[in-house]
Enzyme design. Structure first.
Site: not given
Length: 353
Positions: A23, A26, A145
């Site tokens: 993360c 980001k 997907g």
């Protein structure tokens, strides 16, 4: 005649192929806000219970009187070098947003971007297997997907879930007088920075993987408690960033009792050795003016406050008389570090004391 495909005999470290991991990839909150500033001009159907208005964890769409659909997606570049662990971490992180809305996941779709001529197919297969195993633990299938040939390895999921409309837990539901409870300790970004610098020992790595692959399942049970007013999960913007989203959405002020905030063992020592992500600095530059710090608050503590958490813990805003019950749910499901870390008052922004 085409030249034969050439593959490396020794696979590169996954983290060496990405400019950021987990993360920490980001986009900084301030930059993201500028990018999305005109998105609110789009038409909003009345069935959309949660959109982008308060930067909540997932979208929620009303299906009928008994069901609302939760939709979310999350993907990123490698935070670890082991491909199986990378797949597990990315999948756990993606599913977390459904739990943060109080919902139960029902299925996922895979998002896969891989440098096909750089990584062995066995490595890519291990990444996907890690994601599949976490989805199996969550009780959901990966029903499809999309894949692309990418310069950097990318993996994540689209996740769908269901929740009763009355149990949707928005990040804007916090109330004055609430207490704040954090489900997992901070410091994952610091451990990931240490790993990239080859300064993380085996014990630290095991601790990091255990935390980032622990599904935030308590969110389902917490959503059934009347005293729980708001939920969010702490991810790339750190405790300060996601706490501020909660404060802005509810029009309240958060008081964080810093000595009570759990921190991953070893994270402070690694931060003192310079193992801090670039994302923590970008985070602080985006929202630091909304946070009031106590005198003498160290740069190391500021880095922890803004540290990007990959697959971080739930932050719960609940009534004071519900706090014991919330902690009991966390502890009974293996979240031993869960703790009361602050309270909600009138005002705006965040005060750290």
């Amino acid at each position: 005649m085409n030249a034969p495909e050439i593959r490396p005999t020794t696979p590169p470290r996954l983290t060496s192929l990405s400019h950021g991991g987990g993360c920490g990839c980001k986009i900084a909150p301030g930059v993201l806000s500028e990018i999305l500033k005109n998105s609110s001009n789009l038409p909003i159907p009345p069935q959309l219970l949660v959109g982008i208005e308060t930067a909540d964890d997932a979208a929620v769409y009303l299906l009928n009187d008994e069901q609302a659909l939760i939709a979310t997606t999350d993907f990123f570049m490698p935070i670890v070098d082991d491909p199986y662990d990378f797949g597990r971490i990315a999948a756990t992180n993606a599913i977390s947003d459904v739990y943060a809305m109080g919902g139960t996941p029902i299925m996922a779709l895979g998002l896969v971007g891989m440098p096909i001529n750089v990584l062995p197919l066995e490595t890519i297969g291990a990444i996907l297997r890690g994601g599949q195993d976490v989805c199996r633990e969550a009780g959901i299938p990966i029903a499809g997907g999309h894949t692309i040939d990418s310069v950097e390895p990318i993996y994540g999921l689209v996740v769908l879930g269901l929740v009763h409309p009355s149990r949707v837990k928005k990040n804007s539901g916090a109330q004055q007088g609430d207490v704040l409870i954090l489900g997992k300790p901070l410091g994952i970004g610091i451990l990931s920075a240490a790993l990239k610098k080859e300064m993380l020992d085996a014990e630290g790595y095991a601790r990091m993987v255990a935390l980032t692959t622990q599904l935030n399942k308590p969110g389902i049970e917490l959503a059934r408690m009347e005293g729980v007013h708001a939920l969010t999960d702490i991810t790339g913007f750190g405790l300060a960033g996601h706490g501020l989203e909660l404060a802005r959405g509810a029009g309240v002020q958060l008081h964080i009792d810093w000595p009570s905030v759990p921190v991953v063992a070893g994270a402070r020592a690694l931060a003192a050795q310079g193992c801090v992500t670039g994302a923590s600095g970008r985070n602080w530059a985006s929202y630091g003016d909304e946070v009031r710090l106590p005198a003498g608050f160290s740069e190391m503590d500021k880095a922890l406050l803004s540290d990007p958490q990959t697959s971080g813990g739930l932050l719960v805003s609940c009534s004071a008389d519900s706090a014991a019950g919330v902690l009991a749910i966390f502890h009974s499901q293996g979240f031993g570090d869960a703790a009361v870390v602050g309270e909600v008052t009138a005002g705006k922004g965040m005060i750290v004391r």
